[in-house]
Every structure is written in C-alpha cells, then in structure tokens.
Scaffold this motif. Structure first.
Motif, PDB file in Angstrom:
ATOM      1  N   ARG A 148       0.843  -1.212   0.000  1.00  0.00           N
ATOM      2  CA  ARG A 148       0.000   0.000   0.000  1.00  0.00           C
ATOM      3  C   ARG A 148       0.867   1.246   0.000  1.00  0.00           C
ATOM      4  N   THR A 150       3.939   1.492  -1.044  1.00  0.00           N
ATOM      5  CA  THR A 150       4.630   1.556  -2.326  1.00  0.00           C
ATOM      6  C   THR A 150       3.725   2.150  -3.401  1.00  0.00           C
ATOM      7  N   VAL A 151       2.460   1.748  -3.422  1.00  0.00           N
ATOM      8  CA  VAL A 151       1.499   2.300  -4.387  1.00  0.00           C
ATOM      9  C   VAL A 151       1.397   3.811  -4.200  1.00  0.00           C
ATOM     10  N   ASP A 152       1.263   4.259  -2.957  1.00  0.00           N
ATOM     11  CA  ASP A 152       1.138   5.696  -2.676  1.00  0.00           C
ATOM     12  C   ASP A 152       2.421   6.449  -3.050  1.00  0.00           C
ATOM     13  N   SER A 154       4.771   5.493  -5.153  1.00  0.00           N
ATOM     14  CA  SER A 154       4.953   5.443  -6.606  1.00  0.00           C
ATOM     15  C   SER A 154       4.102   6.499  -7.295  1.00  0.00           C
ATOM     16  N   ALA A 155       2.858   6.665  -6.862  1.00  0.00           N
ATOM     17  CA  ALA A 155       1.982   7.687  -7.453  1.00  0.00           C
ATOM     18  C   ALA A 155       2.586   9.075  -7.259  1.00  0.00           C
TER      19      ALA A 155
END
Length: 166
Positions: A148, A150-152, A154-155
């Motif tokens: 989670r 990493t997703v944030d 990365s964005a």
C-alpha cells in the motif's frame, strides 16, 4: 524483536548492507514483475499496458470514462482511447453512453471475458498463495502495508517526474 532467518538466507551485517541488499532485490523484483506481466500479456495476445488496464478496471466499482482510464494508466486521453479500442476489439470491454450525461461514454468490462482472464489467473495463483504459506499473519500484514505504501509513494513519484520536479 528478533528477526527470523529463513532457510538459505544470510543475516546482513548492518543496516547499510541491508539497504544495499534491499536495493538490489527491489530492482530484481521490479524486473521480474515486468517480465511476468509481459509473458502473461503475450499469452493472452494483449499489450502489457492493456493487461494492466484490465487489472485496474477489475478493481473499479463500475463503468468508467476513458478519462478515468487515462488517469489509472498514466496515458494521455488519446492513448487511452486507442487502448480502449484494442480492448473492445479483443472483446474485453464495451462502450456505452452514460444515461445521465449523454456526452459521456462509459467503458465497462465484459464479464465473460473477465471470467476467462480470471481462469488464467486461477491457474497461476496457486503458486503465489503457496509462497505466502511460509509467512505468518503478521508478516503478511507487513507485506500488505508495504505494498500500500509503495502504491502511494509510486503515485507521488510519478507525479514528481511528470511535473519536472526531479
């Protein structure tokens, strides 16, 4: 808290070594994911971006606009339109006018085609779930938290790169 040592793994001597190892394994992880995505897309006769779009559309609560697809995939609206054209031709999505705003065109997945994709995933998922059998619930929770975050991150990094704030 003592860290468990898994079979075949060595304990890093210090944080700097651990971070170097993390950097190296992260690069291999990202490359392995890209190669897996390419192989699965090839198997399905899709472009890797098209496969990722289907993956993301499967997480959406309902039909979306091409603009939303552009936002999900990071493509321009023109490129997203071409992606939808390819997915429609392959039978994975359909387009329809929004009943409330006839100017909008909504893209929705074709359930039968998504079920076929799900069957392919089903044949592959067993090995992934078996891999996680080696972890306890706390470790799985940590992995999920990491993903989670990493997703944030990365964005945020994508936005930073696209805005020229490097």
């Amino acid at each position: 808290m003592a860290q468990k040592k898994r079979t075949g793994e060595r304990a890093p001597a210090d944080r700097a070594e651990l971070m170097r190892e993390l950097g190296a394994v992260s690069r291999r992880y990202m490359a392995s994911y890209a190669l897996f995505n390419q192989a699965l897309a090839d198997h399905l006769g899709l472009h890797p971006t098209d496969l990722q779009c289907l993956n993301l559309l499967g997480l959406e609560p309902g039909p979306v606009t091409t603009g939303r697809i552009a936002g999900l995939t990071g493509l321009t609206t023109g490129s997203a339109t071409r992606l939808v054209d390819r997915l429609e031709k392959a039978g994975y999505v359909t387009r329809r006018r929004d009943a409330e705003d006839r100017r909008k065109v909504l893209v929705e997945v074709v359930p039968g085609r998504m079920a076929e994709l799900g069957k392919v995933w089903g044949r592959l998922n067993g090995a992934w779930w078996e891999m996680f059998d080696a972890y306890d619930d706390g470790e799985i929770a940590l992995i999920a938290t990491h993903m989670r975050r990493t997703v944030d991150l990365s964005a945020a990094q994508v936005e930073r790169l696209r805005s020229g704030q490097l």
